[in-house]
Structure formats: structure tokens, C-alpha cells
Design an enzyme around this catalytic site. Structure first.
Site: not given
Ligand code: 13P
Length: 255
Positions: A13, A15, A99, A101, A171, A177, A217
């Protein structure tokens, strides 16, 4: 059913990252790095603007295309939105929906997730439905309640055949992150809970076939121990998917 019956699924992903030229460069490098990989479904999810260019690069490769979101309507006066038929037309097989976010910053709810899932399925796109608890929810002992709410809401009123086209991505928000990965045991515990829930909501047969990804992560260093868990069928990778080499290493978790 053994994990071996479920094809591992590793998705990147991206983003809000990568211009079109950067996306082409990353995908070209990734394609070369994973050309010999078999038995793992490899997916990249670029931003909308790069989908067409990435789609061209991965033609006839072992990489599949995903979008990061979709709107629930097919067309009309919805300025700024992108629909399932448009994503299908540009070459997407998958779409990430719900997601954390989007839930946190853009007002996504279980109801809107469910509408988007249905729109995706109606046009032959496979939804990657994201679920996960906040740190304070985990600390309050509410992880399972939150996951149950997200899963139940996200897949509400889907037929068994539709569910089989879905992927669930667990997640935990505190792991996204942050460099703070869930331990393999923590991931397995929630994945097992999700599979049990799917069995209750649908059937044991359907639950045994649905793939459940872990995200938060994921790095080359921790991918294989996470993937070794019986109910962890894949990874949804953020930061480490932005470089071809680190994402390719995750794709090759068992070599
Ligand atoms: P990270 O791997 O940067 O922690 O992000 C995970 C994520 O949100 C994938 O959709």
C-alpha cells in the site's frame, strides 16, 4: 483447512506516495526482482494517478493491481471520487477498503465500508477490507469487540460466494508506521479470532478459505515469523513497499 490451501497474498500500500515516473521506476524494479516468484500473490496499490501507468508496466507479469479506495456509486455528480467500473477499466483486480487512515482522517464508517465492498464486488473487484484497533482500545481490553464491529459491519449482508472474494487485513492502528510490529503471537491471536468470527457469520468452510493479511510495520526482518503463523495468510505493507528491494524481500518471505 491448512494455511497451505490459501495462497499467500503480499500487498504494498503506497499510500500518498509516488509520482507517475516514480511509480513506473519502482514497479519496473519490483517486476525484475520478483519475476521468479511462484505461489505468492503479489499486489501493488499505487495512488489513483499512477494506476494506469503501473497497469502498463505489470502487463503479463506476476504482479496484480489494487486501488487504495473506491466510491460506492458507479457514476454521477460526486466530485473527486473514483468508481469501481473506473478501477476495473484501468486494470485493478483489488481495492483496499476501510483503511484506518480513511476511518481516522476521512470519516469512513462501517456503513460506508460495507457500501464500497458491495460496489467493488458488483464490478468484479476483490475488496481488501481493513480492520484494527487503536492503542487505547487494546489497552482497555476492547480489541476483540472492535474487530468484531469492523468485520461484522464491513461484510454485512454479503453472500458466501461474495465473501470468498474478500480479503481481510488486520492492521492494529498502533503498529502502522510506528515501527512497533505486533508480535507473531499477537497477530495470530487476532487472526484466529477473525477466522472464528467469519465461521460464525458465514460457515466454517468459507472461513477456512478467506485470506487474512497482517499489516503494521511489516519489514523484511519480521515477515517470515509473521507468515509462519497458521492464520496469517499475507501482509499489507506500507513503508517497506516503497522500495523494490525491501518489498521483494517480503514477497520472498519463505525463501
Ligand atoms: P506500515 O507498513 O508503514 O506500518 O503501514 C501499514 C499499512 O497501513 C498498510 O496498509
Amino acid at each position: 483447512m491448512e494455511r497451505t490451501m490459501r495462497t499467500p497474498i503480499i500487498a504494498g500500500n503506497w499510500k500518498l506516495n509516488k509520482t507517475v515516473s516514480e511509480a513506473i521506476a519502482l514497479t519496473t524494479a519490483l517486476k525484475a526482482s520478483v519475476v521468479d516468484v511462484n505461489g505468492v500473490e503479489i499486489i501493488v496499490a499505487p495512488p489513483f494517478t499512477a494506476l494506469a501507468a503501473v497497469s502498463d508496466v505489470i502487463t503479463d507479469s506476476n504482479i496484480r493491481l489494487s486501488a487504495q479506495d473506491v466510491y460506492s456509486e458507479d457514476s454521477g455528480a460526486f466530485t473527486g471520487e473514483v468508481s469501481a467500473p473506473m478501477l476495473k477499466d484501468v486494470g485493478c483486480d483489488y481495492v483496499i477498503i476501510g483503511h484506518s487512515e480513511r476511518r481516522q482522517y476521512f470519516g469512513e464508517t462501517n456503513e460506508s465500508v460495507n457500501q464500497k465492498v458491495k460496489a467493488a464486488l458488483a464490478h468484479g473487484l476483490k475488496p481488501i477490507i481493513c480492520v484494527g484497533e487503536l492503542l487505547e482500545e487494546r489497552e482497555a481490553g476492547r480489541t476483540e469487540a472492535v474487530i468484531e464491529d469492523h468485520v461484522t459491519g464491513g461484510i454485512a449482508s454479503l453472500a458466501a460466494a461474495e465473501l470468498l472474494s474478500c480479503v481481510i487485513a488486520y492492521e492494529p492502528v498502533w503498529a502502522i508506521g510506528t515501527g512497533k510490529t505486533a508480535t507473531p503471537d499477537q497477530a495470530q491471536e487476532v487472526h484466529n479470532f477473525i477466522r472464528g468470527l467469519l465461521a460464525k457469520l458465514s460457515s466454517a468452510e468459507v472461513a477456512s478459505q478467506i485470506r487474512i493479511q497482517y499489516g503494521g510495520s511489516v519489514k523484511p526482518e519480521n515477515a517470515s515469523e509473521l507468515m509462519a503463523q497458521p492464520d496469517v495468510d499475507g501482509a499489507l505493507v506500507g513503508g517497506a513497499s516503497l522500495e523494490a528491494e525491501s518489498f521483494a524481500q517480503i514477497v520472498k518471505f519463505d525463501s
